[in-house]
Design an enzyme around this catalytic site. Sequence first.
Site, PDB file in Angstrom:
ATOM      1  N   GLU A 273       0.852  -1.193   0.000  1.00 55.85           N
ATOM      2  CA  GLU A 273       0.000   0.000   0.000  1.00 55.85           C
ATOM      3  C   GLU A 273       0.887   1.241   0.000  1.00 55.85           C
ATOM      4  O   GLU A 273       0.950   1.946   0.984  1.00 55.85           O
ATOM      5  CB  GLU A 273      -0.847   0.057   1.272  1.00 55.85           C
ATOM      6  N   GLY A 275       2.172   4.974  -0.868  1.00 56.75           N
ATOM      7  CA  GLY A 275       1.605   6.274  -1.202  1.00 56.75           C
ATOM      8  C   GLY A 275       2.707   7.228  -1.612  1.00 56.75           C
ATOM      9  O   GLY A 275       2.977   7.468  -2.786  1.00 56.75           O
ATOM     10  N   ARG A 312       3.110  20.254   6.028  1.00 53.03           N
ATOM     11  CA  ARG A 312       4.170  19.354   6.494  1.00 53.03           C
ATOM     12  C   ARG A 312       5.306  20.070   7.244  1.00 53.03           C
ATOM     13  O   ARG A 312       5.753  19.587   8.293  1.00 53.03           O
ATOM     14  CB  ARG A 312       4.724  18.517   5.344  1.00 53.03           C
ATOM     15  N   CYS A 344      -1.911  33.635   9.966  1.00 52.51           N
ATOM     16  CA  CYS A 344      -1.621  34.303  11.233  1.00 52.51           C
ATOM     17  C   CYS A 344      -1.202  33.312  12.309  1.00 52.51           C
ATOM     18  O   CYS A 344      -1.915  33.084  13.300  1.00 52.51           O
ATOM     19  CB  CYS A 344      -2.843  35.092  11.679  1.00 52.51           C
ATOM     20  N   TYR A 373       0.929  14.009   0.546  1.00 58.26           N
ATOM     21  CA  TYR A 373       0.512  14.689   1.777  1.00 58.26           C
ATOM     22  C   TYR A 373       0.653  16.213   1.639  1.00 58.26           C
ATOM     23  O   TYR A 373       1.053  16.903   2.568  1.00 58.26           O
ATOM     24  CB  TYR A 373       1.281  14.128   2.988  1.00 58.26           C
TER      25      TYR A 373
HETATM   26  N1  LLP Z   1      -1.127   2.048   4.567  1.00 59.47           N
HETATM   27  C1  LLP Z   1      -1.565   2.543   5.743  1.00 59.47           C
HETATM   28  C2  LLP Z   1      -2.405   1.716   6.598  1.00 59.47           C
HETATM   29  C3  LLP Z   1      -1.202   3.850   6.122  1.00 59.47           C
HETATM   30  O1  LLP Z   1      -1.639   4.332   7.279  1.00 59.47           O
HETATM   31  C4  LLP Z   1      -0.389   4.635   5.270  1.00 59.47           C
HETATM   32  C5  LLP Z   1      -0.013   5.998   5.631  1.00 59.47           C
HETATM   33  C6  LLP Z   1       0.030   4.073   4.040  1.00 59.47           C
HETATM   34  C7  LLP Z   1      -0.353   2.772   3.736  1.00 59.47           C
HETATM   35  C8  LLP Z   1       0.869   4.826   3.054  1.00 59.47           C
HETATM   36  O2  LLP Z   1       2.115   5.148   3.569  1.00 59.47           O
HETATM   37  P1  LLP Z   1       3.239   5.811   2.625  1.00 59.47           P
HETATM   38  O3  LLP Z   1       3.654   4.782   1.591  1.00 59.47           O
HETATM   39  O4  LLP Z   1       2.658   7.001   1.978  1.00 59.47           O
HETATM   40  O5  LLP Z   1       4.321   6.140   3.569  1.00 59.47           O
HETATM   41  N2  LLP Z   1       0.936  12.915   6.617  1.00 59.47           N
HETATM   42  C9  LLP Z   1       2.216  12.265   6.842  1.00 59.47           C
HETATM   43  C10 LLP Z   1       2.190  10.819   6.432  1.00 59.47           C
HETATM   44  C11 LLP Z   1       1.085  10.006   7.090  1.00 59.47           C
HETATM   45  C12 LLP Z   1       1.044   8.583   6.649  1.00 59.47           C
HETATM   46  C13 LLP Z   1      -0.204   7.916   7.129  1.00 59.47           C
HETATM   47  N3  LLP Z   1      -0.365   6.549   6.716  1.00 59.47           N
HETATM   48  C14 LLP Z   1       3.305  13.059   6.140  1.00 59.47           C
HETATM   49  O6  LLP Z   1       3.006  14.092   5.543  1.00 59.47           O
HETATM   50  O7  LLP Z   1       4.486  12.706   6.202  1.00 59.47           O
END
Ligand code: LLP
Length: 422
Positions: A273, A275, A312, A344, A373
Amino acid sequence: MQPWQYREGMLCCEAVPLATIAQEVGTPCYVYSLTAMRDQYRLLENSLQDVPHLICFALKACANLAILKIFIREGSGVDIVSGGELYRALAAGADPQKIVYAGVGKSEEEIAYALKSNILMFNVESPQELSLINRVAATLGVQARVALRINPEVDPKTHPYIATGLKQSKFGISLAEARELVRVGRGLSHIELAGVHCHIGSQITKLAPFVEAADKVAQFVRELQQAGIGIRYVNLGGGVGIAYNEESPPTLSEYAEAIRPIVTPLGCTLIVELGRSLVGNGGALITRVLYTKKTPVKNFLVVDAGMNDLIRPSLYRAYHAILPVDEAHQKEEPVVVDVVGPVCETGDFLAQDRPLPLLEPGELLAVMSAGAYGFCMASNYNARPRPPEVLVQGDRYWVIRERETYADLVRGETIPPCLQGG
Ligand code: LLP
């Protein structure tokens, strides 16, 4: 492919100068490279070729329908964490049989929506959730496929806010509890235990935590198989990091190389999964300098993008490289500046103490690595309309989400009769 390059002195996305987009759609705006994102997907897909697998793009990283469509057309599934994300995935044309649903707080309505949509499976995060899914499935007269999300207690060595597989985190189920839950699950008439899931965190820049977590998952799967429980799916979540600054995260093929030998002997379908690693470096936030401001102790570049557009840096003190769109500035002696937005809050910054050329009001900057993100975490704080999103391919580009209007800001609000008149 390197999607961000200076051509004839101007920073471009693929073959389109960012200044052209800024001129046409205004700033701030998000710009994405279709080719960069698709190339990342294809790299992963090719690297996993010899193991049965399903890539489920983690929609939360970049949820625009057009972005989803890039991956769906490549055969991708989608990883979701809410009813809204299910709606988005289906609206983009995702195959429900390639949708996996994680999250610690799925509501009854969301579970029913997912069951009616016949998604591939739920990644279950607690005993109560498992029994609720069973109850809702019974009401609807369907079988629910589930994977247990185990918490492998592995330190991913990332920012504490995005570490999800530590002992103290709210996600997943301990191995001991998972064993018990398997026993319970077998007695539930509308549950099919189809898989084991884990996700240990995000922006992970080393392979070791992935290998450690995969080993623990594999061991659990073998244990279940020996007990005669036919596990068909092993879902290792996402989390592969990207280079924002000087990190050197594994490539997606190195990641695939590392987990493949652990998963292959299990005879299961591997689900990942991802992202950030698919979309992060395919996007940038373009912003314009409004003012340069000097105080006795600081140089500020006040720009038209703020923490509401890209949170971020404020939320995680995350580093995003910032490039002047006009290459001529690259040759100038840098000055140490804070790049701040109009919001602000003192926490409203895109960079602090960053050496940058001293730009003039009106000039453009690109905040890099903003494809993941970025827009999806944008808000309307300070009543700021959210910026548009633009997709580039070669020398063409399309607005894939319009800039919000002031009317959008008050949509759905009403003044009750007791406050009207006068
Ligand atoms: N699967 C699950 C269950 C997750 O909770 C997440 C991300 C992913 C897959 C995808 O993870 P990735 O491959 O994108 O690392 N807002 C934060 C990141 C939060 C990630 C939340 N879960 C940031 O801006 O760094």
